[in-house]
Scaffold this motif. Structure first.
Motif, short mmCIF file in Angstrom:
data_model
loop_
_atom_site.label_atom_id
_atom_site.label_comp_id
_atom_site.label_asym_id
_atom_site.label_seq_id
_atom_site.Cartn_x
_atom_site.Cartn_y
_atom_site.Cartn_z
N CYS A 1 42.31 34.62 35.15
CA CYS A 1 40.96 34.05 35.70
C CYS A 1 39.85 33.92 34.57
O CYS A 1 39.55 32.67 34.20
CB CYS A 1 40.47 34.94 36.77
SG CYS A 1 41.59 35.04 38.33
N GLY A 2 39.61 35.22 34.07
CA GLY A 2 38.73 35.15 32.94
C GLY A 2 37.04 34.99 33.28
O GLY A 2 36.14 35.48 32.63
N VAL A 3 36.74 34.22 34.49
CA VAL A 3 35.48 34.07 35.00
C VAL A 3 35.52 34.47 36.40
O VAL A 3 36.55 34.33 37.30
CB VAL A 3 35.22 32.72 34.49
CG1 VAL A 3 34.83 32.44 33.12
CG2 VAL A 3 35.97 31.55 35.04
N VAL B 1 34.22 26.05 36.34
CA VAL B 1 33.42 27.31 35.53
C VAL B 1 34.31 27.70 34.34
O VAL B 1 35.52 28.02 34.67
CB VAL B 1 32.84 28.31 36.43
CG1 VAL B 1 31.64 28.00 37.49
CG2 VAL B 1 33.87 29.16 37.26
N GLY B 2 34.01 28.36 33.40
CA GLY B 2 34.73 28.55 32.36
C GLY B 2 35.62 27.92 31.58
O GLY B 2 36.60 27.95 30.82
#
Length: 277
Positions: free
Chosen positions: A22-24, A90-91
């Protein structure tokens, strides 16, 4: 997903798995201008010379893709008639967090014919309710089928659906009874597991025996319950079922009494041996 997922409630967001996949976080709110999942129906629909409303309209299938006259800015249309957009990503594009897909489906106007079953009230078709009678009080029916369906075929299909549901309920009821009877001797299997060395094998064997032994009384009770209803509607079927139930109960009582009084059984055997001698 067709609903907002709040990533603030995720656990272990600092884990390697979350950071890698995911990271965000997900968007904090549903994007403005993005349609939400749902269905909209007209309050009434004309079906030939008749009108259907409410639940009948909701029975009309919505499975035909509906396309806009032109693709909106920021959206793309793929081969499956689904609109896609990266406007809310996003991201970056590495994980596609925030990418959305939207599809619209409606009535198949190339085949608008439907067949409706209900009661006619001045041109408006509504749910038909049976008159109050024994065992049938309050029964109602409202059905809609796409296309032109012959009356006899319509009722035959409804009968097949009813028979299928009835059979499923009978099987499920029998399995529930079988499970309940098998659990009566469940503590014996647990006690057998406590025997040193051979406990697990002994317990499994006892569980298998209890499963087999509990099948006849469960079957008998199921036939008795079914027979109680059939004896009123169709005595030729219900009475034999009741008789099977009663015979099984009687046999169970006889077996129980013989097991309860082993001394009388041994006495009869001793007497027989004496006479033979």
């Amino acid at each position: 997903r067709n609903a907002l997922v709040n990533s603030d409630s995720f656990q272990k967001k600092s884990s390697t798995s979350f950071i890698t996949n995911c990271g965000v976080d997900n968007p904090s709110a549903w994007p403005k201008g993005l349609p939400e999942n749902g269905a909209q129906y007209a309050p009434s629909v004309e079906v030939g010379a008749f009108t259907i409303e409410g639940e009948y309209v909701r029975m009309v299938p919505l499975n035909t893709p509906v396309l806009a006259s032109s693709t909106p800015s920021g959206w793309s249309l793929n081969s499956t008639s689904t609109y896609m957009s990266d406007k809310w990503v996003v991201g970056g594009d590495s994980h596609n967090i925030g990418r959305v897909r939207v599809s619209f489906k409606g009535t198949d106007w190339s085949s608008p014919m439907v067949t409706v079953l209900g009661e006619n009230h001045g041109g408006v078709i509504s749910r038909w309710t049976a008159s109050s009678s024994w065992l049938c009080s309050g029964f109602s029916i409202a059905k809609l089928r796409t296309g032109t369906v012959d009356k006899d075929v319509f009722f035959k299909d409804l009968q097949a659906e009813s028979d299928a549901i009835t059979m499923i309920l009978r099987i499920v009821g029998f399995l529930v009874l079988w499970f309940a009877f098998s659990r009566i001797g469940g503590p014996l299997g647990i006690a057998a597991d406590c025997v040193p060395c051979i406990g697990p094998a002994l317990g499994d064997s006892l569980e298998a025996i209890l499963c087999c032994v509990s099948c006849p009384p469960a079957c008998s009770c199921a036939l008795g319950i079914i027979g109680v209803m059939w004896v009123v509607m169709r005595p030729a079927v219900g009475i034999p079922l009741i008789l099977v139930f009663l015979v099984t109960c009687g046999a169970s009582c006889v077996i129980y009494q013989r097991m309860k009084n082993p001394r009388s059984r041994d006495f009869r055997h001793d007497g027989l041996a004496t006479q033979l001698a």
